[in-house]
Motif scaffolding. Sequence first.
Motif, PDB file in Angstrom:
ATOM      1  N   LYS A 125      -5.532   6.349  -8.960  1.00 57.72           N
ATOM      2  CA  LYS A 125      -5.545   4.994  -8.401  1.00 57.72           C
ATOM      3  C   LYS A 125      -6.257   4.046  -9.360  1.00 57.72           C
ATOM      4  O   LYS A 125      -7.173   4.427 -10.072  1.00 57.72           O
ATOM      5  CB  LYS A 125      -6.242   4.982  -7.050  1.00 57.72           C
ATOM      6  CG  LYS A 125      -5.503   5.755  -5.973  1.00 57.72           C
ATOM      7  CD  LYS A 125      -6.104   5.489  -4.616  1.00 57.72           C
ATOM      8  CE  LYS A 125      -5.452   6.279  -3.506  1.00 57.72           C
ATOM      9  NZ  LYS A 125      -4.027   6.294  -3.487  1.00 57.72           N
ATOM     10  N   GLU A 160      -7.101  -0.896  -6.586  1.00 58.64           N
ATOM     11  CA  GLU A 160      -6.662  -0.168  -5.393  1.00 58.64           C
ATOM     12  C   GLU A 160      -7.843   0.495  -4.697  1.00 58.64           C
ATOM     13  O   GLU A 160      -7.950   0.460  -3.468  1.00 58.64           O
ATOM     14  CB  GLU A 160      -5.637   0.911  -5.762  1.00 58.64           C
ATOM     15  CG  GLU A 160      -4.295   0.379  -6.190  1.00 58.64           C
ATOM     16  CD  GLU A 160      -3.381   1.466  -6.726  1.00 58.64           C
ATOM     17  OE1 GLU A 160      -2.175   1.401  -6.419  1.00 58.64           O
ATOM     18  OE2 GLU A 160      -3.855   2.372  -7.443  1.00 58.64           O
ATOM     19  N   TYR A 162       0.839  -1.200   0.000  1.00 59.95           N
ATOM     20  CA  TYR A 162       0.000   0.000   0.000  1.00 59.95           C
ATOM     21  C   TYR A 162       0.879   1.257   0.000  1.00 59.95           C
ATOM     22  O   TYR A 162       0.657   2.180  -0.784  1.00 59.95           O
ATOM     23  CB  TYR A 162      -0.931  -0.041   1.209  1.00 59.95           C
ATOM     24  CG  TYR A 162      -1.792   1.168   1.392  1.00 59.95           C
ATOM     25  CD1 TYR A 162      -2.796   1.490   0.475  1.00 59.95           C
ATOM     26  CD2 TYR A 162      -1.637   1.996   2.500  1.00 59.95           C
ATOM     27  CE1 TYR A 162      -3.603   2.601   0.648  1.00 59.95           C
ATOM     28  CE2 TYR A 162      -2.443   3.104   2.683  1.00 59.95           C
ATOM     29  CZ  TYR A 162      -3.428   3.399   1.756  1.00 59.95           C
ATOM     30  OH  TYR A 162      -4.217   4.502   1.937  1.00 59.95           O
TER      31      TYR A 162
END
Length: 186
Positions: free
Chosen positions: A149, A153, A76
Amino acid sequence: MKLKGVNCLPDAIAALRAGDIAVFENLYDLFEPRLFAFAMHLLGHKEEAEEIVQEVFLKVWEGRSQLNPEQNFGGYLFSIAKNIAYNRARHRAYEVAFAQYFKVTGTGAGCFTEETIAYRDLERLLQETYATLPPVRRQVFVLSRLEGKSNGEIAQLLSTSTSNIENHLHKALKAIREKLRISNAL
């Protein structure tokens, strides 16, 4: 992986979600060297790499309540760093292109042309349009189109399916296209 006072990374993420600043500092100390090396590899500038690391952890702190303790936290962090680095590179490319355009056309950078005004009007219209979207749809649109993103995600971040994210994006883009069509007709 042992953090001070925490047995494993999922426990650390749960503590971070609760606002434990000591755990945040421990996570920073643990991941900062690798994130810095990654950012240096992408950008090649020490100051920019340091800024990216700071920005990554700022985003983590601001979004801590949304963190999933079962998520790959390191992945992440690196994903955020990569997106920030790519956004900066894209921004630099735009600046170079605009500078080249102004050089070729002989237009001063401070000169407001009709195109610049039209661009700002369009940008304002887009902001007004996605501000009227339902909250989750707006969040999905912003994460996808403004923060860059991927659908995967976003799905992971919002704890939902990729198909649900695609549905939100489809509906958001449809609403935006409709608003632009109406504005063009006026």
